[in-house]
Design a protein around this motif. Structure first.
Motif, PDB file in Angstrom:
ATOM      1  N   ARG A  51       3.671 -21.878 -11.725  1.00  0.00           N
ATOM      2  CA  ARG A  51       4.583 -21.237 -12.696  1.00  0.00           C
ATOM      3  C   ARG A  51       6.177 -21.647 -12.343  1.00  0.00           C
ATOM      4  NH1 ARG A  51       2.241 -15.043 -11.273  1.00  0.00           N
ATOM      5  NH2 ARG A  51       0.346 -15.587 -10.692  1.00  0.00           N
ATOM      6  N   SER A  52       6.778 -21.397 -13.443  1.00  0.00           N
ATOM      7  CA  SER A  52       8.000 -22.173 -13.563  1.00  0.00           C
ATOM      8  C   SER A  52       9.061 -21.012 -14.308  1.00  0.00           C
ATOM      9  CB  SER A  52       8.035 -23.332 -14.338  1.00  0.00           C
ATOM     10  OG  SER A  52       9.518 -23.609 -14.249  1.00  0.00           O
ATOM     11  N   SER A  53      10.224 -20.646 -13.608  1.00  0.00           N
ATOM     12  CA  SER A  53      11.085 -19.683 -14.243  1.00  0.00           C
ATOM     13  C   SER A  53      12.535 -20.522 -14.456  1.00  0.00           C
ATOM     14  CB  SER A  53      11.526 -18.379 -13.370  1.00  0.00           C
ATOM     15  OG  SER A  53      10.168 -17.994 -13.310  1.00  0.00           O
ATOM     16  N   ARG A  54      13.044 -20.274 -15.505  1.00  0.00           N
ATOM     17  CA  ARG A  54      14.441 -20.854 -15.841  1.00  0.00           C
ATOM     18  C   ARG A  54      15.167 -19.698 -15.879  1.00  0.00           C
ATOM     19  NH1 ARG A  54      13.645 -24.359 -21.401  1.00  0.00           N
ATOM     20  NH2 ARG A  54      12.029 -22.982 -21.336  1.00  0.00           N
ATOM     21  N   VAL A  55      16.233 -19.653 -14.956  1.00  0.00           N
ATOM     22  CA  VAL A  55      16.775 -18.406 -14.734  1.00  0.00           C
ATOM     23  C   VAL A  55      18.438 -18.689 -15.164  1.00  0.00           C
ATOM     24  CG1 VAL A  55      17.584 -16.677 -13.068  1.00  0.00           C
ATOM     25  CG2 VAL A  55      15.252 -17.961 -13.023  1.00  0.00           C
ATOM     26  N   ASN A  56      19.218 -17.588 -15.814  1.00  0.00           N
ATOM     27  CA  ASN A  56      20.702 -17.824 -15.769  1.00  0.00           C
ATOM     28  C   ASN A  56      21.169 -16.359 -16.021  1.00  0.00           C
ATOM     29  OD1 ASN A  56      21.279 -16.891 -18.831  1.00  0.00           O
ATOM     30  ND2 ASN A  56      19.633 -18.556 -18.923  1.00  0.00           N
ATOM     31  N   GLY A  57      22.288 -16.017 -15.863  1.00  0.00           N
ATOM     32  CA  GLY A  57      22.906 -14.890 -15.791  1.00  0.00           C
ATOM     33  C   GLY A  57      24.379 -14.740 -15.088  1.00  0.00           C
ATOM     34  N   PHE A  58      25.075 -13.617 -15.360  1.00  0.00           N
ATOM     35  CA  PHE A  58      26.209 -13.418 -14.826  1.00  0.00           C
ATOM     36  C   PHE A  58      26.327 -12.345 -13.577  1.00  0.00           C
ATOM     37  CE2 PHE A  58      27.160 -15.108 -18.617  1.00  0.00           C
ATOM     38  CZ  PHE A  58      28.199 -16.289 -18.425  1.00  0.00           C
ATOM     39  N   ASP A  59      27.345 -12.543 -12.724  1.00  0.00           N
ATOM     40  CA  ASP A  59      27.695 -11.408 -11.848  1.00  0.00           C
ATOM     41  C   ASP A  59      29.071 -11.542 -11.388  1.00  0.00           C
ATOM     42  OD1 ASP A  59      27.969 -12.359  -8.500  1.00  0.00           O
ATOM     43  OD2 ASP A  59      26.524 -13.338  -9.721  1.00  0.00           O
ATOM     44  N   PHE A  60      29.748 -10.451 -10.933  1.00  0.00           N
ATOM     45  CA  PHE A  60      31.168 -10.573 -10.687  1.00  0.00           C
ATOM     46  C   PHE A  60      31.416  -9.815  -9.366  1.00  0.00           C
ATOM     47  CE2 PHE A  60      30.506  -9.751 -15.253  1.00  0.00           C
ATOM     48  CZ  PHE A  60      31.263 -10.519 -15.686  1.00  0.00           C
ATOM     49  N   ASN A  61      32.751 -10.464  -8.839  1.00  0.00           N
ATOM     50  CA  ASN A  61      33.063  -9.983  -7.570  1.00  0.00           C
ATOM     51  C   ASN A  61      34.444  -9.618  -7.499  1.00  0.00           C
ATOM     52  OD1 ASN A  61      33.079  -9.916  -4.660  1.00  0.00           O
ATOM     53  ND2 ASN A  61      33.371 -12.012  -4.170  1.00  0.00           N
ATOM     54  N   TYR A  62      34.612  -8.447  -7.025  1.00  0.00           N
ATOM     55  CA  TYR A  62      35.968  -7.792  -7.191  1.00  0.00           C
ATOM     56  C   TYR A  62      36.471  -7.442  -5.686  1.00  0.00           C
ATOM     57  CZ  TYR A  62      34.665  -6.819 -11.898  1.00  0.00           C
ATOM     58  OH  TYR A  62      34.205  -6.837 -13.372  1.00  0.00           O
ATOM     59  N   ASN A  88      22.736  -9.754 -13.022  1.00  0.00           N
ATOM     60  CA  ASN A  88      21.743  -9.410 -14.137  1.00  0.00           C
ATOM     61  C   ASN A  88      21.326 -10.868 -14.750  1.00  0.00           C
ATOM     62  OD1 ASN A  88      22.072  -6.575 -14.294  1.00  0.00           O
ATOM     63  ND2 ASN A  88      23.973  -7.036 -15.273  1.00  0.00           N
ATOM     64  N   LEU A  89      20.025 -11.421 -14.130  1.00  0.00           N
ATOM     65  CA  LEU A  89      19.748 -12.573 -14.312  1.00  0.00           C
ATOM     66  C   LEU A  89      18.585 -12.617 -15.609  1.00  0.00           C
ATOM     67  CD1 LEU A  89      19.843 -14.206 -10.842  1.00  0.00           C
ATOM     68  CD2 LEU A  89      21.564 -14.131 -12.482  1.00  0.00           C
ATOM     69  N   VAL A  90      18.413 -13.271 -16.317  1.00  0.00           N
ATOM     70  CA  VAL A  90      17.362 -13.470 -17.323  1.00  0.00           C
ATOM     71  C   VAL A  90      16.559 -14.719 -16.967  1.00  0.00           C
ATOM     72  CG1 VAL A  90      16.692 -13.703 -19.649  1.00  0.00           C
ATOM     73  CG2 VAL A  90      18.751 -12.385 -18.981  1.00  0.00           C
ATOM     74  N   SER A  91      15.227 -14.347 -16.744  1.00  0.00           N
ATOM     75  CA  SER A  91      14.173 -15.265 -16.529  1.00  0.00           C
ATOM     76  C   SER A  91      13.386 -15.885 -17.766  1.00  0.00           C
ATOM     77  CB  SER A  91      13.326 -14.977 -15.309  1.00  0.00           C
ATOM     78  OG  SER A  91      12.616 -15.881 -15.115  1.00  0.00           O
ATOM     79  N   LYS A  92      13.108 -17.198 -18.028  1.00  0.00           N
ATOM     80  CA  LYS A  92      12.385 -17.416 -19.272  1.00  0.00           C
ATOM     81  C   LYS A  92      11.084 -18.197 -18.310  1.00  0.00           C
ATOM     82  CE  LYS A  92      11.881 -19.919 -23.672  1.00  0.00           C
ATOM     83  NZ  LYS A  92      12.420 -20.939 -24.427  1.00  0.00           N
ATOM     84  N   ASN A  93       9.883 -17.573 -18.547  1.00  0.00           N
ATOM     85  CA  ASN A  93       8.713 -18.029 -17.610  1.00  0.00           C
ATOM     86  C   ASN A  93       7.649 -18.790 -18.458  1.00  0.00           C
ATOM     87  OD1 ASN A  93       9.813 -16.231 -15.816  1.00  0.00           O
ATOM     88  ND2 ASN A  93       9.144 -14.482 -16.466  1.00  0.00           N
ATOM     89  N   PHE A 113      28.670 -17.776 -12.604  1.00  0.00           N
ATOM     90  CA  PHE A 113      27.611 -17.892 -13.713  1.00  0.00           C
ATOM     91  C   PHE A 113      26.481 -18.620 -13.072  1.00  0.00           C
ATOM     92  CE2 PHE A 113      25.249 -20.642 -16.828  1.00  0.00           C
ATOM     93  CZ  PHE A 113      24.644 -19.719 -17.524  1.00  0.00           C
ATOM     94  N   ASN A 114      25.212 -18.156 -12.794  1.00  0.00           N
ATOM     95  CA  ASN A 114      24.233 -18.597 -11.857  1.00  0.00           C
ATOM     96  C   ASN A 114      23.128 -18.949 -12.760  1.00  0.00           C
ATOM     97  OD1 ASN A 114      25.389 -17.321  -9.696  1.00  0.00           O
ATOM     98  ND2 ASN A 114      24.916 -15.644 -10.880  1.00  0.00           N
ATOM     99  N   PHE A 115      22.516 -20.355 -12.721  1.00  0.00           N
ATOM    100  CA  PHE A 115      21.459 -21.012 -13.306  1.00  0.00           C
ATOM    101  C   PHE A 115      20.775 -21.813 -12.542  1.00  0.00           C
ATOM    102  CE2 PHE A 115      25.312 -23.756 -13.138  1.00  0.00           C
ATOM    103  CZ  PHE A 115      24.890 -24.773 -13.205  1.00  0.00           C
ATOM    104  N   GLY A 116      19.309 -22.009 -12.785  1.00  0.00           N
ATOM    105  CA  GLY A 116      18.477 -23.196 -12.274  1.00  0.00           C
ATOM    106  C   GLY A 116      17.067 -22.893 -12.415  1.00  0.00           C
ATOM    107  N   THR A 117      16.248 -23.377 -11.855  1.00  0.00           N
ATOM    108  CA  THR A 117      14.877 -23.243 -12.190  1.00  0.00           C
ATOM    109  C   THR A 117      14.157 -23.057 -10.876  1.00  0.00           C
ATOM    110  OG1 THR A 117      15.028 -24.893 -14.072  1.00  0.00           O
ATOM    111  CG2 THR A 117      12.797 -24.356 -12.922  1.00  0.00           C
TER     112      THR A 117
END
Length: 428
Positions: free
Chosen positions: A204-215, A240-245, A180-184
């Motif tokens: 400009r500011s982006s609040r970012v979060n989202g998941f990825d997987f490692n197999y 797949n990260l979502v950014s609120k700008n 789980f990745n998150f930050g600004t």
């Protein structure tokens, strides 16, 4: 046991919230910042390869390695491993006309892993994923006079992860990690024209979060005596990260820096208030050969379709992307890990190198990275715990096309502490 788990989770979360990682690299201007090396000091000092797995060290790059944790040293009674790493990085930034030096110290990772027996291991932790930290100036001559743009940025993304690995049959292990990745991510451009009392700004500011997987899949058969062939394949799925700008523009006084006017930009009308950042899938193939706890040599090759990446909100006009790849080579040797007469024989000596084609093109020039690594694993007493020291020399970028060449020296310190987690109570 539950109490220990709760304490570990609280400690890792707290440190992750307040320990800020950073960078001063000008190349953190692009993408989501300067991507960090998601591995322990032990792996970093072997060129960053993750194909090697043993029963006493955590391998944060390879979740299948958790299936081997504790198998040979605790006889299924349970091994818990705490690991943490910090680093200091010395930078020399050089262009055609000038040279600057600086340094930064940061927390690299904090994690815990444990074996629950029967080839099943798991772990969790926190680490920086990317860092933003730059301050760049650009001067142009126009008909109105000298035009100066000053670009600055800060922030980055943090990664919290949970991993599990299982040895399906002897020598064959699988594993998975959820990240789980998150930050600004914050950026600012200040612009001013010679002899004009007011300048303009664009924040400009982006609040970012989202998941990825490692197999991961590991196959480590015995070839001769105690010597093994190590093979692995790892797939880090698309992030797949979502950014609120948010964006503000306005003017400021050149004399005192005070804000004259500030306006909030309506990003919804431009379909930019919420955007997606898709980090392309990375596939890594690894192979190596060696004897457990004595010696090992291995290599890895990674590739990523970075050409499909874009940051529509924080993107720059002079940046483009092509497919990325990386090659790494690493080795270690421990003269005699059971020696009673010589401490130096129980020390593990590591070395490696890596070449990264980042896939990033600035002004149509490839930005590549080359690093040479080496280090020591120092045993702590007669236990399986150790103190790991690492050193890395590297170079990224170029002075071509008026760009910046970044030379660096990195010093790492890592702790790997082992203990029994599940102990049978004895009653006299």
């Amino acid at each position: 046991m539950i109490r220990k788990i709760v304490i570990a989770i609280v400690y890792i979360t707290t440190v992750g919230m307040y320990a800020q990682d950073g960078t001063i690299s000008p190349y953190s201007f692009f993408g989501i910042g300067d991507l960090k090396n998601a591995s322990t000091v032990e792996n970093q000092m072997m060129g960053g390869i993750g194909v090697y797995a043993d029963s006493i060290h955590l391998n944060l790059k390879n979740p299948a390695a958790y299936g081997k944790l504790g198998l040979e040293v605790m006889d299924k009674e349970g091994l818990v491993t705490y690991t943490a790493g910090v680093s200091n990085k010395q930078y020399t930034l050089k262009s055609f006309t000038e040279e600057q030096k600086s340094s930064i110290t940061s927390l690299d990772y904090l994690a815990l892993g444990f074996s629950v027996g029967n080839g099943l291991g798991m772990g969790f932790g926190i680490m920086p994923y990317s860092s933003v930290g730059y301050n760049l100036a650009e001067e142009q001559t126009t008909a109105s006079g000298s035009l100066v743009n000053v670009y600055s940025g800060e922030g980055g993304l943090t990664r919290a992860f949970y991993s599990i690995g299982y040895e399906i049959i002897e020598d064959l292990s699988i594993g998975a990690t959820i990240n789980f990745n998150f930050g600004t991510l914050d950026s600012e451009r200040l612009q001013q024209v010679e002899d004009i009392q007011f300048g303009t700004f664009d924040r400009r500011s982006s609040r970012v979060n989202g998941f990825d997987f490692n197999y991961a899949l590991n196959y480590i058969p015995i070839i001769k005596g105690r010597q093994r062939l190590h093979t692995s394949i790892r797939v880090n799925t698309q992030g797949n990260l979502v950014s609120k700008n948010e964006r503000q523009i306005g003017s400021f006084s050149v004399a005192n820096g005070g804000t004259i006017e500030e306006l909030e930009v309506n990003l919804a009308s431009q379909n930019l208030s919420n955007t997606e950042l898709k980090i392309p899938t990375t596939t890594t193939l690894g192979i190596g050969y060696g004897e457990d706890y004595k010696w090992f040599v291995g290599a890895e090759y990674s590739f990523q379709e970075m050409s499909s990446f874009e940051n529509s909100f924080l993107g720059a006009d002079n940046i483009s992307y092509e497919d990325a790849s990386s090659f790494a080579l690493g080795a270690f040797i421990t003269p005699d890990h059971n020696s009673f007469s010589s401490y130096l024989k129980r020390v593990t000596y590591r070395a490696g190198l890596r070449l990264d084609q980042t896939g990033m093109l600035v002004d149509d020039v490839d930005i590549n990275n080359f690093g040479i690594t080496f280090g020591l694993g120092l045993p702590l007493g007669r236990s399986f715990s150790n103190l790991n020291l690492g050193f890395e020399f590297g170079k990224r970028g170029t002075t071509r096309a008026d760009l910046i060449e970044e030379s660096y020296f990195k010093f790492n310190v890592g702790l790997s502490l082992n203990d029994r987690w599940f102990q049978k109570r004895k009653i006299n």
